[in-house]
Design an enzyme around this catalytic site. Structure first.
Site, PDB file in Angstrom:
ATOM      1  N   PRO A  13       0.777  -1.224   0.000  1.00 41.47           N
ATOM      2  CA  PRO A  13       0.000   0.000   0.000  1.00 41.47           C
ATOM      3  C   PRO A  13       0.818   1.289   0.000  1.00 41.47           C
ATOM      4  O   PRO A  13       1.848   1.375   0.683  1.00 41.47           O
ATOM      5  CB  PRO A  13      -0.839  -0.085   1.281  1.00 41.47           C
ATOM      6  CG  PRO A  13      -0.483  -1.349   1.946  1.00 41.47           C
ATOM      7  CD  PRO A  13       0.402  -2.138   1.069  1.00 41.47           C
ATOM      8  N   ASN A  14       0.343   2.230  -0.757  1.00 33.91           N
ATOM      9  CA  ASN A  14       0.868   3.603  -0.854  1.00 33.91           C
ATOM     10  C   ASN A  14       2.148   3.741  -1.664  1.00 33.91           C
ATOM     11  O   ASN A  14       2.585   4.857  -1.937  1.00 33.91           O
ATOM     12  CB  ASN A  14       1.054   4.235   0.543  1.00 33.91           C
ATOM     13  CG  ASN A  14      -0.253   4.356   1.293  1.00 33.91           C
ATOM     14  OD1 ASN A  14      -1.232   4.817   0.720  1.00 33.91           O
ATOM     15  ND2 ASN A  14      -0.295   3.913   2.529  1.00 33.91           N
ATOM     16  N   ARG A  21       4.478  11.329  -2.944  1.00 36.04           N
ATOM     17  CA  ARG A  21       4.230  11.116  -1.514  1.00 36.04           C
ATOM     18  C   ARG A  21       5.459  11.480  -0.678  1.00 36.04           C
ATOM     19  O   ARG A  21       6.523  10.875  -0.857  1.00 36.04           O
ATOM     20  CB  ARG A  21       3.922   9.626  -1.338  1.00 36.04           C
ATOM     21  CG  ARG A  21       3.838   9.150   0.063  1.00 36.04           C
ATOM     22  CD  ARG A  21       3.889   7.626   0.113  1.00 36.04           C
ATOM     23  NE  ARG A  21       3.671   7.181   1.469  1.00 36.04           N
ATOM     24  CZ  ARG A  21       3.987   5.977   1.915  1.00 36.04           C
ATOM     25  NH1 ARG A  21       4.542   5.089   1.097  1.00 36.04           N
ATOM     26  NH2 ARG A  21       3.762   5.658   3.157  1.00 36.04           N
ATOM     27  N   TYR A  26      10.677   9.733   1.063  1.00 36.01           N
ATOM     28  CA  TYR A  26      10.740   8.607   0.132  1.00 36.01           C
ATOM     29  C   TYR A  26      11.403   8.925  -1.215  1.00 36.01           C
ATOM     30  O   TYR A  26      11.510   8.046  -2.061  1.00 36.01           O
ATOM     31  CB  TYR A  26       9.323   8.066  -0.108  1.00 36.01           C
ATOM     32  CG  TYR A  26       8.665   7.559   1.166  1.00 36.01           C
ATOM     33  CD1 TYR A  26       9.202   6.461   1.844  1.00 36.01           C
ATOM     34  CD2 TYR A  26       7.540   8.181   1.705  1.00 36.01           C
ATOM     35  CE1 TYR A  26       8.623   5.990   3.017  1.00 36.01           C
ATOM     36  CE2 TYR A  26       6.951   7.721   2.876  1.00 36.01           C
ATOM     37  CZ  TYR A  26       7.497   6.632   3.528  1.00 36.01           C
ATOM     38  OH  TYR A  26       6.925   6.176   4.691  1.00 36.01           O
ATOM     39  N   ASN A  77       8.560  -4.703  -0.503  1.00 36.05           N
ATOM     40  CA  ASN A  77       8.320  -3.529   0.332  1.00 36.05           C
ATOM     41  C   ASN A  77       6.833  -3.567   0.671  1.00 36.05           C
ATOM     42  O   ASN A  77       5.982  -3.230  -0.164  1.00 36.05           O
ATOM     43  CB  ASN A  77       8.689  -2.226  -0.374  1.00 36.05           C
ATOM     44  CG  ASN A  77       8.571  -1.029   0.570  1.00 36.05           C
ATOM     45  OD1 ASN A  77       7.997  -1.142   1.652  1.00 36.05           O
ATOM     46  ND2 ASN A  77       9.107   0.111   0.167  1.00 36.05           N
ATOM     47  N   ALA A  80       3.110  -0.086   5.081  1.00 32.57           N
ATOM     48  CA  ALA A  80       2.650  -0.124   6.480  1.00 32.57           C
ATOM     49  C   ALA A  80       2.270  -1.529   6.950  1.00 32.57           C
ATOM     50  O   ALA A  80       2.290  -1.812   8.157  1.00 32.57           O
ATOM     51  CB  ALA A  80       1.472   0.826   6.650  1.00 32.57           C
ATOM     52  N   HIS A  83       4.255  -3.479   9.584  1.00 27.73           N
ATOM     53  CA  HIS A  83       4.213  -3.257  11.026  1.00 27.73           C
ATOM     54  C   HIS A  83       3.082  -3.983  11.744  1.00 27.73           C
ATOM     55  O   HIS A  83       3.072  -4.045  12.955  1.00 27.73           O
ATOM     56  CB  HIS A  83       4.130  -1.747  11.308  1.00 27.73           C
ATOM     57  CG  HIS A  83       5.137  -0.961  10.512  1.00 27.73           C
ATOM     58  ND1 HIS A  83       6.494  -1.114  10.689  1.00 27.73           N
ATOM     59  CD2 HIS A  83       4.997  -0.052   9.499  1.00 27.73           C
ATOM     60  CE1 HIS A  83       7.142  -0.318   9.842  1.00 27.73           C
ATOM     61  NE2 HIS A  83       6.258   0.330   9.098  1.00 27.73           N
ATOM     62  N   ASP A  90       2.353 -14.740   7.941  1.00 33.35           N
ATOM     63  CA  ASP A  90       2.024 -16.162   7.764  1.00 33.35           C
ATOM     64  C   ASP A  90       2.173 -16.592   6.312  1.00 33.35           C
ATOM     65  O   ASP A  90       2.599 -17.719   6.032  1.00 33.35           O
ATOM     66  CB  ASP A  90       0.586 -16.439   8.249  1.00 33.35           C
ATOM     67  CG  ASP A  90       0.476 -16.417   9.764  1.00 33.35           C
ATOM     68  OD1 ASP A  90       1.526 -16.378  10.446  1.00 33.35           O
ATOM     69  OD2 ASP A  90      -0.660 -16.431  10.278  1.00 33.35           O
ATOM     70  N   GLU A 101      13.040  -8.333   2.771  1.00 32.55           N
ATOM     71  CA  GLU A 101      12.237  -7.167   3.175  1.00 32.55           C
ATOM     72  C   GLU A 101      13.036  -5.904   2.870  1.00 32.55           C
ATOM     73  O   GLU A 101      14.189  -5.790   3.289  1.00 32.55           O
ATOM     74  CB  GLU A 101      11.960  -7.271   4.684  1.00 32.55           C
ATOM     75  CG  GLU A 101      11.251  -6.057   5.259  1.00 32.55           C
ATOM     76  CD  GLU A 101      11.074  -6.157   6.786  1.00 32.55           C
ATOM     77  OE1 GLU A 101      11.306  -7.242   7.378  1.00 32.55           O
ATOM     78  OE2 GLU A 101      10.716  -5.131   7.379  1.00 32.55           O
ATOM     79  N   HIS A 103      12.936  -1.429   2.612  1.00 28.67           N
ATOM     80  CA  HIS A 103      12.268  -0.150   2.877  1.00 28.67           C
ATOM     81  C   HIS A 103      13.129   0.965   2.327  1.00 28.67           C
ATOM     82  O   HIS A 103      14.363   0.925   2.462  1.00 28.67           O
ATOM     83  CB  HIS A 103      12.070   0.063   4.383  1.00 28.67           C
ATOM     84  CG  HIS A 103      11.269  -1.020   5.015  1.00 28.67           C
ATOM     85  ND1 HIS A 103       9.900  -1.087   4.887  1.00 28.67           N
ATOM     86  CD2 HIS A 103      11.644  -2.111   5.729  1.00 28.67           C
ATOM     87  CE1 HIS A 103       9.469  -2.176   5.511  1.00 28.67           C
ATOM     88  NE2 HIS A 103      10.505  -2.815   6.026  1.00 28.67           N
ATOM     89  N   LEU A 104      12.472   1.954   1.756  1.00 25.72           N
ATOM     90  CA  LEU A 104      13.205   3.136   1.284  1.00 25.72           C
ATOM     91  C   LEU A 104      13.787   3.903   2.472  1.00 25.72           C
ATOM     92  O   LEU A 104      14.950   4.303   2.466  1.00 25.72           O
ATOM     93  CB  LEU A 104      12.261   4.052   0.500  1.00 25.72           C
ATOM     94  CG  LEU A 104      11.723   3.470  -0.813  1.00 25.72           C
ATOM     95  CD1 LEU A 104      10.249   3.734  -0.959  1.00 25.72           C
ATOM     96  CD2 LEU A 104      12.481   4.019  -1.989  1.00 25.72           C
ATOM     97  N   ARG A 110      12.699   6.157  12.674  1.00 25.05           N
ATOM     98  CA  ARG A 110      11.452   6.911  12.490  1.00 25.05           C
ATOM     99  C   ARG A 110      10.533   6.763  13.713  1.00 25.05           C
ATOM    100  O   ARG A 110      11.003   6.476  14.796  1.00 25.05           O
ATOM    101  CB  ARG A 110      10.781   6.452  11.190  1.00 25.05           C
ATOM    102  CG  ARG A 110      11.666   6.743   9.961  1.00 25.05           C
ATOM    103  CD  ARG A 110      10.949   6.469   8.673  1.00 25.05           C
ATOM    104  NE  ARG A 110       9.778   7.327   8.517  1.00 25.05           N
ATOM    105  CZ  ARG A 110       8.816   7.108   7.622  1.00 25.05           C
ATOM    106  NH1 ARG A 110       8.914   6.075   6.795  1.00 25.05           N
ATOM    107  NH2 ARG A 110       7.780   7.922   7.545  1.00 25.05           N
ATOM    108  N   ARG A 114       6.893   2.404  13.674  1.00 26.07           N
ATOM    109  CA  ARG A 114       7.532   1.848  12.479  1.00 26.07           C
ATOM    110  C   ARG A 114       8.767   1.020  12.813  1.00 26.07           C
ATOM    111  O   ARG A 114       9.367   0.400  11.949  1.00 26.07           O
ATOM    112  CB  ARG A 114       7.980   2.966  11.534  1.00 26.07           C
ATOM    113  CG  ARG A 114       6.847   3.654  10.840  1.00 26.07           C
ATOM    114  CD  ARG A 114       7.379   4.619   9.794  1.00 26.07           C
ATOM    115  NE  ARG A 114       6.463   5.726   9.663  1.00 26.07           N
ATOM    116  CZ  ARG A 114       5.376   5.707   8.885  1.00 26.07           C
ATOM    117  NH1 ARG A 114       5.099   4.672   8.150  1.00 26.07           N
ATOM    118  NH2 ARG A 114       4.589   6.755   8.835  1.00 26.07           N
TER     119      ARG A 114
END
Ligand code: DQA
Length: 151
Positions: A13-14, A21, A26, A77, A80, A83, A90, A101, A103-104, A110, A114
Site C-alpha cells: 500500500p501507498n 508522496r 521517500y 516492500n 505499512a 508493522h 504467515d 524485506e 524499505h526506502l 522513524r 515503524r
C-alpha cells in the site's frame, strides 16, 4: 539473453504514490522509475513487478508465484503492512521462495510504531534506509544467495 533468475518485486500500500508522496522521506522517483532502473541495472534478471493497495492481493501474488514456480526470490516492500500484518507474515512463512524485506526509509530511525516489523523474522534479511537503492541491494542479496547455494 537467457535470464539467470526470475525475481518478483512486490510493493504494498501507498507505494504507488512514490514521487508525489512525502518526497523528503521517500525521494522523488516514482515506482515506475525504480522498476525501470532495476531492469536496466540487472539485464540478466527477469523481473515481474506488482504493486497493490490490498493486503489480500499481496498474499495472492505470493502464492501465485510459489505455485507457478520458476521464481528464485521476492524483493518485498510491504509498506505499512510491515508493522501489523500477521496475515502477510504467515503467507511469507507458508512459501518456500526467499523473501527480502526492503524499505526506502530507515524504519528504525522513524516513529516508534515503524520500528517493529512483524515480517522480518520470516524474511531472509532486511534492507532499510537506502532510498531506491534498497531495492537494488535486495536484488543483490538474492543474487548472492543463489550463487552460494550448492548445485
Ligand atoms: C516504507 C516504510 C513504512 O513504514 C511505510 O508505511 C511505507 C514505506 C518504506 O519504504 O520506507 O509505506 O515501507
Amino acid at each position: 539473453m537467457i535470464s539467470a533468475m526470475t525475481i518478483l518485486v512486490l510493493n504494498g500500500p501507498n507505494l504507488s504514490r512514490l514521487g508525489k508522496r512525502e518526497p523528503e522521506v521517500y525521494g522523488r522517483q516514482t515506482l515506475d522509475d525504480i522498476n525501470r532502473e532495476l531492469t536496466e541495472s540487472f539485464p540478466e534478471i527477469s523481473f515481474e513487478f506488482f504493486q497493490t493497495e490490498y493486503e489480500g492481493k499481496l498474499l495472492e501474488k505470493l502464492f501465485e508465484c510459489e505455485d507457478q514456480g520458476g521464481f528464485q526470490g521476492v524483493v518485498l516492500n510491504a509498506g505499512a503492512l510491515t508493522h501489523y500484518s500477521i496475515a502477510l507474515r504467515d503467507a511469507i512463512s507458508a512459501v518456500t521462495i526467499p523473501v527480502v524485506e526492503v524499505h526506502l526509509s530507515n524504519i528504525y530511525a522513524r516513529e516508534e510504531f515503524r520500528r517493529h516489523s512483524v515480517i522480518s523474522e520470516v524474511c531472509v534479511g532486511v534492507i532499510s534506509g537506502f532510498g531506491a537503492n534498497s531495492y537494488h541491494l535486495g536484488v543483490r542479496a538474492l543474487l548472492a544467495r543463489v550463487s552460494l547455494e550448492p548445485d
